[in-house]
Motif scaffolding. Structure first.
Motif, PDB file in Angstrom:
ATOM      1  N   SER A 231      84.174  31.659 -26.712  1.00 25.90           N
ATOM      2  CA  SER A 231      84.737  32.163 -28.046  1.00 25.90           C
ATOM      3  C   SER A 231      83.632  31.336 -29.092  1.00 25.90           C
ATOM      4  O   SER A 231      83.747  31.889 -29.967  1.00 25.90           O
ATOM      5  N   MET A 232      83.169  30.029 -28.730  1.00 24.34           N
ATOM      6  CA  MET A 232      82.402  29.628 -29.803  1.00 24.34           C
ATOM      7  C   MET A 232      81.216  30.425 -30.294  1.00 24.34           C
ATOM      8  O   MET A 232      81.050  30.474 -31.417  1.00 24.34           O
ATOM      9  N   LEU A 233      80.647  30.989 -29.243  1.00 28.76           N
ATOM     10  CA  LEU A 233      79.435  31.928 -29.326  1.00 28.76           C
ATOM     11  C   LEU A 233      79.783  33.220 -30.140  1.00 28.76           C
ATOM     12  O   LEU A 233      79.291  33.574 -31.244  1.00 28.76           O
ATOM     13  N   TRP A 234      81.172  33.599 -29.815  1.00 28.91           N
ATOM     14  CA  TRP A 234      81.681  34.766 -30.720  1.00 28.91           C
ATOM     15  C   TRP A 234      81.816  34.524 -32.038  1.00 28.91           C
ATOM     16  O   TRP A 234      81.381  35.357 -32.791  1.00 28.91           O
ATOM     17  N   LEU A 235      82.479  33.555 -32.302  1.00 26.08           N
ATOM     18  CA  LEU A 235      82.778  32.996 -33.590  1.00 26.08           C
ATOM     19  C   LEU A 235      81.632  32.691 -34.451  1.00 26.08           C
ATOM     20  O   LEU A 235      81.752  32.805 -35.862  1.00 26.08           O
ATOM     21  N   GLU A 236      80.427  32.107 -34.017  1.00 23.50           N
ATOM     22  CA  GLU A 236      79.258  32.010 -34.661  1.00 23.50           C
ATOM     23  C   GLU A 236      78.519  33.170 -34.786  1.00 23.50           C
ATOM     24  O   GLU A 236      78.112  33.375 -35.971  1.00 23.50           O
ATOM     25  N   MET A 237      78.633  34.119 -34.091  1.00 27.21           N
ATOM     26  CA  MET A 237      77.823  35.332 -34.350  1.00 27.21           C
ATOM     27  C   MET A 237      78.728  36.596 -35.084  1.00 27.21           C
ATOM     28  O   MET A 237      78.073  37.447 -35.286  1.00 27.21           O
ATOM     29  N   LEU A 238      79.910  36.520 -35.100  1.00 27.30           N
ATOM     30  CA  LEU A 238      80.788  37.298 -35.545  1.00 27.30           C
ATOM     31  C   LEU A 238      80.399  37.779 -37.103  1.00 27.30           C
ATOM     32  O   LEU A 238      80.111  39.072 -37.541  1.00 27.30           O
ATOM     33  N   PRO A 239      79.938  36.838 -37.847  1.00 28.58           N
ATOM     34  CA  PRO A 239      79.867  37.341 -39.255  1.00 28.58           C
ATOM     35  C   PRO A 239      78.293  38.072 -39.351  1.00 28.58           C
ATOM     36  O   PRO A 239      78.223  38.978 -40.072  1.00 28.58           O
ATOM     37  N   ILE A 322      93.048  25.300 -28.653  1.00 30.46           N
ATOM     38  CA  ILE A 322      93.383  24.166 -29.489  1.00 30.46           C
ATOM     39  C   ILE A 322      92.111  23.508 -30.035  1.00 30.46           C
ATOM     40  O   ILE A 322      92.087  23.444 -31.072  1.00 30.46           O
ATOM     41  N   ALA A 323      91.060  23.476 -29.137  1.00 31.83           N
ATOM     42  CA  ALA A 323      89.940  22.909 -29.699  1.00 31.83           C
ATOM     43  C   ALA A 323      88.973  24.260 -30.821  1.00 31.83           C
ATOM     44  O   ALA A 323      88.261  23.595 -31.687  1.00 31.83           O
ATOM     45  N   ILE A 324      89.142  25.425 -30.229  1.00 25.37           N
ATOM     46  CA  ILE A 324      88.479  26.301 -31.091  1.00 25.37           C
ATOM     47  C   ILE A 324      89.252  26.262 -32.457  1.00 25.37           C
ATOM     48  O   ILE A 324      88.625  26.708 -33.518  1.00 25.37           O
ATOM     49  N   TYR A 325      90.499  26.329 -32.539  1.00 22.06           N
ATOM     50  CA  TYR A 325      91.483  26.534 -33.765  1.00 22.06           C
ATOM     51  C   TYR A 325      91.030  25.201 -34.650  1.00 22.06           C
ATOM     52  O   TYR A 325      90.770  25.248 -35.827  1.00 22.06           O
ATOM     53  N   ALA A 326      90.727  24.021 -34.146  1.00 20.08           N
ATOM     54  CA  ALA A 326      90.537  22.770 -34.873  1.00 20.08           C
ATOM     55  C   ALA A 326      88.954  22.992 -35.375  1.00 20.08           C
ATOM     56  O   ALA A 326      88.852  22.368 -36.653  1.00 20.08           O
ATOM     57  N   VAL A 327      88.315  23.605 -34.678  1.00 21.72           N
ATOM     58  CA  VAL A 327      86.873  23.657 -35.483  1.00 21.72           C
ATOM     59  C   VAL A 327      86.602  24.850 -36.294  1.00 21.72           C
ATOM     60  O   VAL A 327      86.020  24.831 -36.995  1.00 21.72           O
ATOM     61  N   TYR A 328      86.985  26.054 -35.972  1.00 18.13           N
ATOM     62  CA  TYR A 328      86.506  27.451 -36.533  1.00 18.13           C
ATOM     63  C   TYR A 328      87.664  27.867 -37.231  1.00 18.13           C
ATOM     64  O   TYR A 328      87.598  28.735 -38.224  1.00 18.13           O
ATOM     65  N   PHE A 329      89.253  27.285 -37.300  1.00 13.24           N
ATOM     66  CA  PHE A 329      90.068  27.780 -38.179  1.00 13.24           C
ATOM     67  C   PHE A 329      90.655  26.826 -39.105  1.00 13.24           C
ATOM     68  O   PHE A 329      91.034  27.433 -40.247  1.00 13.24           O
ATOM     69  N   LEU A 330      91.082  25.752 -38.590  1.00 19.33           N
ATOM     70  CA  LEU A 330      91.502  24.734 -39.452  1.00 19.33           C
ATOM     71  C   LEU A 330      90.799  24.511 -40.848  1.00 19.33           C
ATOM     72  O   LEU A 330      91.176  24.076 -41.500  1.00 19.33           O
ATOM     73  N   PRO A 331      89.416  24.500 -40.841  1.00 13.48           N
ATOM     74  CA  PRO A 331      88.689  24.199 -41.787  1.00 13.48           C
ATOM     75  C   PRO A 331      89.009  25.017 -42.983  1.00 13.48           C
ATOM     76  O   PRO A 331      88.605  24.563 -44.036  1.00 13.48           O
ATOM     77  N   ARG A 332      89.321  26.172 -42.745  1.00 17.45           N
ATOM     78  CA  ARG A 332      89.696  27.247 -43.847  1.00 17.45           C
ATOM     79  C   ARG A 332      90.850  26.722 -44.637  1.00 17.45           C
ATOM     80  O   ARG A 332      91.081  27.032 -45.985  1.00 17.45           O
TER      81      ARG A 332
END
Length: 346
Positions: A231-239, A322-332
């Motif tokens: 999921s980290m790879l997906w969210l980095e490459m999605l844009p 939880i980890a993915i949310y904290a790094v990729y969604f919470l910053p928004r």
């Protein structure tokens, strides 16, 4: 002679209408796509991201249902203590812990995830000059996101000022290391010389002295690793993958002035065409990331079908999310945190 427009990239942040509270009038703001209250929240993923993340619980559910209903798995002997099938009666090659993909991909999974991530960061032009050691802001923030996720993986599965969190949680829920009977006097003497606390400290230490974890809840480390990394790879490459205007994601961010805005990357070339192909040299990292993410999904399905209980797989999924949310969604929703780790593609 007419002037030519040069290629440029600019960040567009447009306030989202919200009952007229502090936003420009309708005549002064650009037209926004149709939105819903759900999409207007910076705390939540976009619909596209939600569909992507839903693949993981769906995969676990599919694999668990298969393991319950398939005649091959129902007829096989599963040992919950070893969390594996008897090799002689395993219902599938992938049901054996010693299968090639489990040993050389999952067991060293973070190596492959790191390799794919690094390949994407150093070869894709959206983060900096391809294949050049230039430390741009986007590369730095991508490295910080990776470091945060990696630190989480270490704390959960490897070391957390002693035993990792997975082993600690097993003991907190009543688990302990039980030493098996052995005919070897030397082995028995060695076990007696070790303190009970040391024997029960970690799963690895327990196996070293010939013991077994028993009695507690074992968070699935395989499920956690495969979901966290892919999921980290997906969210980095999605844009990068969504370069066409009609597929561009509409992420919402809370800015320091208290307004919820839409942040996106607008790219045009000199002819005004917005469908720009990815340069050949930058496609290497994307292909590597897709390959590792795809293999991770397949091994997640195999793990769901042949290993762990329903609840163990669920907690592995929960901790990873939880980890993915904290790094990729919470910053928004937290501008201060966003300044540190940034957002992929912005």
């Amino acid at each position: 002679m007419s002037a030519r427009r040069q290629t440029r990239s600019t960040k567009v942040e447009v306030p989202i209408p919200a009952d007229g509270k502090g936003f420009p009038s309708t005549t002064s703001r650009p037209t926004m796509p149709d939105s819903t209250p759900y999409l207007d929240s910076p705390f939540l993923p976009t619909i596209l991201e939600l569909c992507l993340l839903a693949i993981y619980p769906s995969t676990l559910l599919l694999g668990s249902i298969f393991s319950t209903l398939a005649p091959s798995t129902r007829a096989a002997t599963y040992n919950p203590t070893y969390q594996a099938y008897d090799p002689s009666t395993a219902p599938s090659y992938f049901a054996r812990k010693g299968n090639f993909f489990n040993v050389y991909f999952v067991k060293i999974g973070w190596f492959w995830i790191t390799l794919a991530f690094a390949s994407f960061v150093i070869t894709h032009s959206s983060l900096g000059p391809p294949l050049r050691p230039v430390l741009t802001k986007r590369r730095t923030q991508a490295a910080l996101r990776y470091a945060t996720i990696t630190l989480t993986w270490i704390f959960i599965t490897q070391w957390c000022f002693g035993a990792p969190i997975i082993d600690r949680s097993f003991r907190w829920t009543g688990g302990k290391c039980e030493v098996l009977y052995s005919d070897s006097y030397a082995a028995e003497q060695e076990r007696e010389d070790m303190s009970g606390v040391e024997k029960a400290l970690t799963h690895a230490a327990c196996k070293t002295i010939g013991g077994q974890w028993k009695g507690g809840h074992d968070i699935s480390g395989h499920v956690f690793l495969l979901i966290l990394g892919s999921s980290m790879l997906w969210l980095e490459m999605l844009p990068t993958l969504l370069r066409m205007e009609g597929l561009r994601e509409a992420r919402r961010v809370l800015t320091s002035d208290g307004l919820v805005r839409s942040a996106s990357i607008e790219t045009t070339d000199r002819e005004g065409d917005k469908n720009i192909a990815v340069p050949r040299e930058t496609s290497i990292g994307v292909k590597a990331g897709l390959g590792v993410a795809g293999m991770s999904w397949w091994m997640l399905l195999m793990t769901a079908a042949y290993f762990h209980t329903w609840f163990e797989k669920f907690t592995g999924l929960l901790v990873a999310f939880i980890a993915i949310y904290a790094v990729y969604f919470l910053p928004r929703a937290l501008p201060v945190w966003r300044k540190v780790v940034g957002l992929p593609g912005v």
